[in-house]
Design an enzyme around this catalytic site. Structure first.
Site, PDB file in Angstrom:
ATOM      1  N   ASN A   8       0.844  -1.180   0.000  1.00  0.00           N
ATOM      2  CA  ASN A   8       0.000   0.000   0.000  1.00  0.00           C
ATOM      3  C   ASN A   8       0.889   1.243   0.000  1.00  0.00           C
ATOM      4  OD1 ASN A   8      -2.633  -1.133   0.014  1.00  0.00           O
ATOM      5  ND2 ASN A   8      -2.290  -1.761   2.125  1.00  0.00           N
ATOM      6  N   ASP A  68      10.377  -7.443   0.654  1.00  0.00           N
ATOM      7  CA  ASP A  68      10.719  -6.981   1.983  1.00  0.00           C
ATOM      8  C   ASP A  68      12.120  -6.427   1.839  1.00  0.00           C
ATOM      9  OD1 ASP A  68       9.913  -6.449   4.624  1.00  0.00           O
ATOM     10  OD2 ASP A  68      11.213  -8.039   5.349  1.00  0.00           O
ATOM     11  N   LYS A 170      18.013   6.561  -9.281  1.00  0.00           N
ATOM     12  CA  LYS A 170      17.938   5.679  -8.120  1.00  0.00           C
ATOM     13  C   LYS A 170      17.495   4.273  -8.533  1.00  0.00           C
ATOM     14  CE  LYS A 170      15.521   4.736  -3.849  1.00  0.00           C
ATOM     15  NZ  LYS A 170      14.329   4.963  -3.061  1.00  0.00           N
TER      16      LYS A 170
END
Length: 191
Positions: A8, A68, A170
């Protein structure tokens, strides 16, 4: 191909969409009406990423991926690591960043790396992709772009932080960018 990205976090979504391009149609948890608080109780990035995709696949029966990621600081024995988003006990990025700076005060060892593990669940089969970027932790913040620890992380070979880079620059070198490109290369082999 439609894939659900288990997040989210709008910043992550924008980064990943830019990397994936229009070959894949990304959906968010909100798009599939998944408003659950998905557990992240693993001790490693791998465990947390797998936990998220298994949860979504079992609940919604849809192909998905989750990442993660976190900052690992050598002088802090790899912390904040899997606790990067809640290192200070809160989910406030600024508070977490300031805690890292506070704990590194006086330390000459500023080595750190960002690491990301992506779990891709396709038709019930798990695939893992990893990316890492090495660098150092600055003594103070620099830059306005990015999020999380970006203002204090300076990747090796650069004299600016992630937060001083534009999104394209990036994404080209970031931990998540590396892992996403590995996943996209794998997905291309299936088409």
């Amino acid at each position: 191909m439609i894939l659900v990205f288990a997040t989210n976090n709008e910043h992550k979504l924008a980064e990943v969409q830019a990397l994936i391009g229009d070959k894949f149609q990304l959906r968010t948890l909100k798009d599939i009406n998944c408003l659950d608080d998905i557990p992240e109780t693993g001790n490693t990035f791998e465990e947390n990423a797998i936990q998220k995709t298994e949860y979504i696949y079992k609940a919604h029966h849809i192909n998905c991926f989750a990442d993660d990621s976190g900052l690992e600081v050598e002088a802090l024995n790899g912390a904040p690591g899997v606790y990067s988003a809640r290192y200070s006990g809160s989910r406030d990025s600024e508070t977490n960043l300031q805690l890292v700076l506070e704990k590194l005060k006086g330390s000459e060892n500023r080595k750190a790396n960002f690491r990301s593990v992506i779990s891709l669940m396709l038709d019930g089969k798990q695939h893992l992709f990893e990316g890492a970027v090495h660098g150092t932790i600055r003594n103070e913040k620099a830059g306005d772009d990015g999020f999380g620890y970006d203002p204090i992380f300076q990747p090796d070979g650069y004299d600016i932080t992630f937060a001083e880079m534009n999104a394209e620059e990036k994404n080209r070198i970031s931990h998540r960018g590396i892992a996403i490109r590995k996943m996209v290369e794998y997905l291309k082999t299936l088409a």
